[in-house]
Scaffold this active site. Structure first.
Site, mmCIF file in Angstrom:
data_model
loop_
_atom_site.group_PDB
_atom_site.id
_atom_site.type_symbol
_atom_site.label_atom_id
_atom_site.label_comp_id
_atom_site.label_asym_id
_atom_site.label_seq_id
_atom_site.Cartn_x
_atom_site.Cartn_y
_atom_site.Cartn_z
ATOM 1 N N LYS A 117 0.817 -1.214 0.000
ATOM 2 C CA LYS A 117 0.000 0.000 0.000
ATOM 3 C C LYS A 117 0.849 1.261 0.000
ATOM 4 C CE LYS A 117 -3.894 -0.240 0.053
ATOM 5 N NZ LYS A 117 -4.789 -0.533 -1.094
ATOM 6 N N ALA A 118 2.017 1.196 0.571
ATOM 7 C CA ALA A 118 2.864 2.393 0.635
ATOM 8 C C ALA A 118 4.319 1.974 0.788
ATOM 9 C CB ALA A 118 2.442 3.242 1.844
ATOM 10 N N GLY A 129 8.112 3.755 2.006
ATOM 11 C CA GLY A 129 8.733 4.936 2.608
ATOM 12 C C GLY A 129 10.194 4.689 2.886
ATOM 13 N N ARG A 130 10.828 5.665 3.562
ATOM 14 C CA ARG A 130 12.263 5.502 3.849
ATOM 15 C C ARG A 130 12.488 4.374 4.864
ATOM 16 N NH1 ARG A 130 12.033 7.336 8.646
ATOM 17 N NH2 ARG A 130 10.352 8.835 8.970
ATOM 18 N N PHE A 131 11.469 4.047 5.667
ATOM 19 C CA PHE A 131 11.586 3.012 6.714
ATOM 20 C C PHE A 131 11.434 1.609 6.135
ATOM 21 C CE2 PHE A 131 7.221 4.237 6.140
ATOM 22 C CZ PHE A 131 6.583 3.028 6.007
ATOM 23 N N GLY A 132 10.649 1.494 5.024
ATOM 24 C CA GLY A 132 10.308 0.178 4.471
ATOM 25 C C GLY A 132 9.001 0.277 3.701
ATOM 26 N N VAL A 185 4.429 -0.660 3.627
ATOM 27 C CA VAL A 185 3.213 -1.064 4.345
ATOM 28 C C VAL A 185 2.405 -1.948 3.412
ATOM 29 C CG1 VAL A 185 1.074 -0.289 5.454
ATOM 30 C CG2 VAL A 185 3.159 1.053 5.722
ATOM 31 N N LYS A 213 3.505 -3.449 8.540
ATOM 32 C CA LYS A 213 4.546 -2.462 8.264
ATOM 33 C C LYS A 213 5.876 -3.186 8.364
ATOM 34 C CE LYS A 213 5.740 2.229 9.683
ATOM 35 N NZ LYS A 213 5.365 3.319 10.595
ATOM 36 N N ASP A 264 6.207 13.545 13.930
ATOM 37 C CA ASP A 264 6.094 13.488 12.459
ATOM 38 C C ASP A 264 4.610 13.543 12.103
ATOM 39 O OD1 ASP A 264 6.959 13.413 9.858
ATOM 40 O OD2 ASP A 264 7.229 11.229 9.787
HETATM 41 N N1 ADE Z 1 -1.152 2.763 5.401
HETATM 42 C C1 ADE Z 1 -0.335 2.818 6.446
HETATM 43 N N2 ADE Z 1 -0.849 2.170 7.464
HETATM 44 C C2 ADE Z 1 -2.041 1.688 7.051
HETATM 45 C C3 ADE Z 1 -3.074 0.948 7.671
HETATM 46 N N3 ADE Z 1 -2.940 0.555 8.909
HETATM 47 N N4 ADE Z 1 -4.160 0.654 6.974
HETATM 48 C C4 ADE Z 1 -4.256 1.058 5.732
HETATM 49 N N5 ADE Z 1 -3.328 1.733 5.087
HETATM 50 C C5 ADE Z 1 -2.233 2.061 5.742
#
Ligand code: ADE
Length: 510
Positions: free
Chosen positions: A204-205, A207-210, A212, A225, A329
């Site tokens: 789904k995403a 970032g610099r950390f890794g 999601v 995550k 943040d």
């Molecule tokens: N993006 C980052 N954390 C999330 C989450 N818990 N549910 C849905 N999208 C996300």
């Protein structure tokens, strides 16, 4: 004549004796008789013969011969105690005197039917019931008893186990305000523990950390995550925040579990949390405009989440004491939207815990996302105090309120495209210098459109955001004040306004 008479008498007597002896042999028996008590040193005690009497009135009761003796020390047939006859009701039916068992005092008894059947006698133990073993029935009873005891012990163990499990769960839940759908689990740090059966569905995403991921864990949607090995500190910080007492709150992202994957190369650190389909507030605002009602709901719940994070909740029980936490943040990407459009705060990788009496630690002051940095952060002039860090969060909260208001469709379609705070002024990738020049020196803030002021509710939100991003950190509202201000609109909904503008458009609340 006399001779003849004597002869006849003799014949009759002889016939009578014969007849008597015949009668005896048919109904009476003779047995060997002996009683060791009759023996003395002088008296030679021989075995005698006895004629056993019969009871003519009880024809079914017949006589039997018997022997009573004992074994010597070597187990051989030893001293005879008694021999003789007795009447019994046909229990001694055997023709030979054979004993099958031995009495506990070592005495052996046998009986038999037939004249002199007790001359010889033997002891043949029954192989199935040796005298030394316990009888069958009690053994069966013992088995039932053992089974019962084992069963009771098992039940007791199950009760103790369940009780222990309940106590353990209650202790864990005591730290939280809400019962989770999946039992929250602190770090499964042992690489030997089997990881949970999580199926990763879609990233789904990143970032610099890794990254999601949307995943499934036992029929439940979860967010996973995944931290890179070098982002272990962010993972540990976030986990530490989730594990704080009373961190369970409807407006804080729900923690489910943590896992260390040492079997992966490079190593990975996983945080498993609730999954929210809408994703972040930033993503939602990019794709949707919001109504005034939705704005109130999102803004209020977001402020409630921030207020809870900032709040110190005292307790005499250290396990229930919640320290104040600064997010550091705060931004619309770190506010998630639940399916009912309430907000929850996520991403605690940079958060700071303020334990009473402890210094803030040797933290680097200039952390977070540049665009959302308060002037004192951009300047590198922050006070390393709890309140200073909380005010930095409130500054960022003002910018997020601005993002929401900019997408509020009170004016039926006249809503501009989503832009990040300062995007119009500084573009998508402002440098630190640009941010300092504009935010610190020129005291620039995102633009508040005049039209927003035409709506009393929106106008109040605009006032609130301005009080959040005040240049003077100490003049900013606290997060609890922000929540109070916003919740007033939810409690007393704004009445639709009919406002004249320089166009002929009639604006009303949606
Ligand atoms: N993006 C980052 N954390 C999330 C989450 N818990 N549910 C849905 N999208 C996300």
């Amino acid at each position: 004549m006399i001779r003849i008479i004597l002869k006849e008498i003799i014949i009759i007597t002889a016939l009578t004796e014969i007849a008597q002896s015949l009668l005896i042999s048919k109904t009476q028996i003779k047995c060997e008789s002996y009683d060791h008590k009759r023996c003395t040193k002088e008296n030679k005690c021989d075995v005698e013969e006895v004629l056993c009497p019969n009871d003519s009135e009880k024809p079914h009761v017949t006589s039997s011969c018997y022997v009573v003796w004992s074994l010597d020390e070597l187990g051989a047939p030893g001293n005879i105690s008694m021999k003789g006859c007795f009447t019994d009701n046909a229990e001694c039916n055997q023709p030979e005197c054979i004993a099958r068992n031995i009495k506990p005092n070592g005495i052996i008894f046998c009986c038999c039917k037939g004249s002199f059947c007790n001359r010889n006698y033997t002891y043949i133990p029954t192989p199935t019931t040796p005298p030394s073993t316990s009888p069958k029935e009690p053994a069966g009873d013992n088995n039932i008893l053992y089974f019962l005891i084992a069963f009771l012990i098992l039940i007791a163990l199950i009760i103790v186990f369940c009780f222990g499990l309940c106590l353990y769960r209650r202790k864990k839940q005591g730290a939280f305000n809400e019962i989770p759908t999946i039992e929250p689990d602190v770090a499964n740090s042992s690489p030997n523990l089997a990881p949970r059966p999580i199926h990763l569905i879609e990233m789904k995403a990143r970032g610099r950390f890794g990254s999601v991921w949307h995943g499934r864990l036992r029929n439940q949607d979860v967010a996973v995550k995944i931290f890179f090995a070098q982002e272990k500190d962010s993972y540990n910080t976030e986990l530490e925040i989730f594990k704080l007492p009373r961190m369970r709150h409807p407006n804080i992202l729900e923690f489910i579990a943590a896992e260390k994957h040492f079997e992966k190369i490079p190593q990975e650190y996983w945080l498993i949390t609730a999954y929210h389909t809408y994703g972040s507030l930033c993503d939602y605002l990019k794709a949707h405009t919001i109504t005034w009602f939705e704005l109130c709901k999102i803004a209020e719940t977001m402020a409630r989440g921030l207020m809870h994070l900032h709040e110190e909740i005292p307790s005499t029980n250290p396990d229930n004491y919640k320290p104040a936490v600064a997010h550091r943040d705060f931004k619309s990407k770190n506010v998630l939207l639940k399916s009912d459009l309430t907000a929850c705060i996520a991403d605690f990788g940079l958060a700071m815990i303020f334990q009473p009496g402890q210094p803030c630690g040797d933290t680097h002051g200039q952390v977070g996302t540049r665009r959302y940095m308060a002037p004192e952060v951009l300047e590198g002039a922050i006070n390393f105090t709890r309140d200073a860090f909380l005010r930095i969060d409130v500054y960022a909260c003002g910018l997020v309120l601005w993002e929401m208001v900019s997408r509020c469709n009170i004016h039926n379609g006249l809503v501009s495209e989503y832009t990040l705070p300062f995007e119009t002024e500084l573009g998508l990738h402002p440098t630190l210098n640009e941010m300092q020049e504009n935010v610190v020196m020129k005291k620039i803030r995102p633009r508040i459109c005049e039209v927003w002021r035409t709506h009393s509710g929106l106008s109040a939100i605009c006032d609130t955001m301005e009080e959040c991003w005040d240049h003077d950190a100490e003049a900013r509202l606290s997060s609890s004040c922000v929540m109070e201000r916003i919740s007033q609109h939810t409690r007393y909904p704004t009445t639709p306004l009919l406002i004249e503008t320089n166009t002929d458009t009639t604006f009303r609340d949606s």
